[in-house]
Scaffold this motif. Structure first.
Motif, PDB file in Angstrom:
ATOM      1  N   UNK A 122     -33.164 -46.662  30.676  1.00  0.00           N
ATOM      2  CA  UNK A 122     -32.339 -46.522  29.466  1.00  0.00           C
ATOM      3  C   UNK A 122     -32.227 -45.059  29.051  1.00  0.00           C
ATOM      4  N   UNK A 123     -31.016 -44.681  28.654  1.00  0.00           N
ATOM      5  CA  UNK A 123     -30.764 -43.382  28.032  1.00  0.00           C
ATOM      6  C   UNK A 123     -29.987 -43.594  26.728  1.00  0.00           C
ATOM      7  N   UNK A 124     -30.201 -42.681  25.782  1.00  0.00           N
ATOM      8  CA  UNK A 124     -29.351 -42.577  24.597  1.00  0.00           C
ATOM      9  C   UNK A 124     -28.288 -41.527  24.890  1.00  0.00           C
ATOM     10  N   UNK A 125     -27.026 -41.905  24.730  1.00  0.00           N
ATOM     11  CA  UNK A 125     -25.909 -41.018  25.073  1.00  0.00           C
ATOM     12  C   UNK A 125     -24.894 -40.976  23.938  1.00  0.00           C
ATOM     13  N   UNK A 126     -24.091 -39.914  23.931  1.00  0.00           N
ATOM     14  CA  UNK A 126     -22.993 -39.821  22.966  1.00  0.00           C
ATOM     15  C   UNK A 126     -21.678 -39.763  23.731  1.00  0.00           C
ATOM     16  N   UNK A 127     -20.717 -40.558  23.267  1.00  0.00           N
ATOM     17  CA  UNK A 127     -19.382 -40.569  23.862  1.00  0.00           C
ATOM     18  C   UNK A 127     -18.691 -39.239  23.549  1.00  0.00           C
ATOM     19  N   UNK A 128     -18.168 -38.610  24.589  1.00  0.00           N
ATOM     20  CA  UNK A 128     -17.395 -37.379  24.451  1.00  0.00           C
ATOM     21  C   UNK A 128     -16.034 -37.573  25.128  1.00  0.00           C
ATOM     22  N   UNK A 129     -15.189 -36.552  25.025  1.00  0.00           N
ATOM     23  CA  UNK A 129     -13.821 -36.663  25.526  1.00  0.00           C
ATOM     24  C   UNK A 129     -13.766 -36.820  27.043  1.00  0.00           C
ATOM     25  N   UNK A 130     -14.482 -35.986  27.785  1.00  0.00           N
ATOM     26  CA  UNK A 130     -14.355 -35.966  29.242  1.00  0.00           C
ATOM     27  C   UNK A 130     -15.583 -36.482  29.980  1.00  0.00           C
ATOM     28  N   UNK A 131     -16.757 -36.364  29.342  1.00  0.00           N
ATOM     29  CA  UNK A 131     -18.001 -36.753  30.006  1.00  0.00           C
ATOM     30  C   UNK A 131     -19.036 -37.088  28.947  1.00  0.00           C
ATOM     31  N   UNK A 132     -19.715 -38.212  29.123  1.00  0.00           N
ATOM     32  CA  UNK A 132     -20.764 -38.583  28.171  1.00  0.00           C
ATOM     33  C   UNK A 132     -21.863 -37.523  28.172  1.00  0.00           C
ATOM     34  N   UNK A 133     -22.459 -37.301  27.014  1.00  0.00           N
ATOM     35  CA  UNK A 133     -23.585 -36.382  26.902  1.00  0.00           C
ATOM     36  C   UNK A 133     -24.859 -37.205  26.779  1.00  0.00           C
ATOM     37  N   UNK A 134     -25.786 -36.976  27.690  1.00  0.00           N
ATOM     38  CA  UNK A 134     -27.058 -37.706  27.667  1.00  0.00           C
ATOM     39  C   UNK A 134     -28.018 -36.947  26.754  1.00  0.00           C
ATOM     40  N   UNK A 135     -28.483 -37.612  25.700  1.00  0.00           N
ATOM     41  CA  UNK A 135     -29.353 -36.961  24.717  1.00  0.00           C
ATOM     42  C   UNK A 135     -30.826 -37.070  25.099  1.00  0.00           C
ATOM     43  N   UNK A 136     -31.215 -38.182  25.693  1.00  0.00           N
ATOM     44  CA  UNK A 136     -32.590 -38.343  26.174  1.00  0.00           C
ATOM     45  C   UNK A 136     -32.705 -37.701  27.555  1.00  0.00           C
ATOM     46  N   UNK A 137     -33.912 -37.669  28.097  1.00  0.00           N
ATOM     47  CA  UNK A 137     -34.123 -37.016  29.391  1.00  0.00           C
ATOM     48  C   UNK A 137     -35.297 -37.660  30.115  1.00  0.00           C
ATOM     49  N   UNK A 138     -35.183 -37.728  31.442  1.00  0.00           N
ATOM     50  CA  UNK A 138     -36.306 -38.141  32.290  1.00  0.00           C
ATOM     51  C   UNK A 138     -37.036 -36.931  32.874  1.00  0.00           C
ATOM     52  N   UNK A 139     -36.663 -35.735  32.436  1.00  0.00           N
ATOM     53  CA  UNK A 139     -37.201 -34.496  32.996  1.00  0.00           C
ATOM     54  C   UNK A 139     -38.724 -34.444  32.938  1.00  0.00           C
ATOM     55  N   UNK A 140     -39.290 -34.807  31.790  1.00  0.00           N
ATOM     56  CA  UNK A 140     -40.740 -34.703  31.620  1.00  0.00           C
ATOM     57  C   UNK A 140     -41.477 -35.769  32.417  1.00  0.00           C
ATOM     58  N   UNK A 141     -40.851 -36.934  32.560  1.00  0.00           N
ATOM     59  CA  UNK A 141     -41.432 -37.969  33.428  1.00  0.00           C
ATOM     60  C   UNK A 141     -41.476 -37.457  34.865  1.00  0.00           C
ATOM     61  N   UNK A 142     -40.348 -36.919  35.317  1.00  0.00           N
ATOM     62  CA  UNK A 142     -40.259 -36.483  36.715  1.00  0.00           C
ATOM     63  C   UNK A 142     -41.236 -35.338  37.008  1.00  0.00           C
ATOM     64  N   UNK A 143     -41.430 -34.444  36.040  1.00  0.00           N
ATOM     65  CA  UNK A 143     -42.422 -33.367  36.207  1.00  0.00           C
ATOM     66  C   UNK A 143     -43.825 -33.953  36.360  1.00  0.00           C
TER      67      UNK A 143
END
Length: 256
Positions: A232-253
């Motif tokens: 699951x991610x929290x995202x915001x609808x944008x004009x051309x591409x959704x913006x992902x507000x959450x991140x898996x970056x810290x999990x992957x590290x």
């Protein structure tokens, strides 16, 4: 009523999402054989509170924990407790953070030790379906475009897509309108507009799509008791591409 967010509100959700992503990373460091799931819950709550946030789930409709921890055939809403992780398990960790009055929500399914190849594949394809759904989360598309992208991908792999549980809007409340199903028809449903913030969360089963609710009133499990995956991610609808507000970056590290 659907609440569209201002840029100021989106920034507040982004701040919640950062603490959430870091909390997921702290929990990921502890996911291994021999760890009790309650230990993961305690670490998440400690980190969230130390960083000025509140665990969104704790106290929500009487839920007593900061994390939903769902091993193996548990789809979602599993209770942390004395269950000890063992090699071969997969475990979904779902967490929400409220900071400055706004919520963010995300989930990640971890393999533990030596996991069967077909189960690892389930995790990979479910995660991939999340991003395929997010690709459709742009202004002018419809909700069914998100839903179809998820369903089409995972059903091609022979998996079951859960029907009874869906993603959701998010903001001042943890669960807002609209629902975000993981199955549906292209071109159907709500027309997406900029500023809509959604928690998109595929829940995908290795076997049947059918699930049942245990007697505790919270824990959903696959009917055939085969493993399930949840991202699951929290995202915001944008004009051309959704913006992902959450991140898996810290999990992957943490998993490197």
């Amino acid at each position: 009523m659907i609440v569209y967010k201002t840029e100021e509100e989106i920034e507040l959700i982004r701040a919640s999402a950062k603490v959430l992503a870091q909390a997921h990373g702290e929990v990921a460091k502890l996911v291994r054989e021999g760890v009790m799931t309650l230990e993961l819950d305690k670490r998440a709550e400690e980190f969230i509170r130390d960083n000025g946030g509140k665990p969104s789930f704790k106290g929500y409709r009487g839920f007593e924990y900061s994390l939903c921890i769902s091993p193996n055939s548990v789809v979602v809403h599993g209770f942390p407790g004395d269950y000890t992780l063992k090699s071969g398990d997969v475990v979904s960790i779902d967490c929400g953070v409220e900071l400055n009055g706004y919520h963010a929500d995300s989930a990640y399914t971890h393999p533990v030790g030596e996991v069967a190849p077909e189960v690892l594949q389930l995790l990979e394809e479910t995660k991939k379906s999340l991003y395929l759904g997010i690709e459709q989360a742009v202004a002018g598309n419809r909700m069914g475009d998100i839903s179809y992208a998820i369903q089409n991908h995972v059903e091609k792999q022979g998996y079951g897509v859960v029907r009874e549980l869906v993603g959701h809007g998010i903001g001042k409340k943890l669960h807002e309108r609209p629902d975000v199903p993981n199955f549906g028809k292209r071109g159907a449903g709500l027309k997406l507009q900029s500023g809509l913030v959604l928690a998109i969360e595929p829940m995908v089963n290795l076997g049947t799509k059918s699930i049942f609710l245990e007697k505790d009133g919270w824990t959903f499990r696959t009917k055939d008791l085969k493993p399930s995956a949840h991202f699951e991610h929290t995202v915001v609808i944008r004009k051309d591409k959704a913006e992902i507000l959450t991140s898996f970056e810290y999990i992957e590290k943490a998993l490197q």
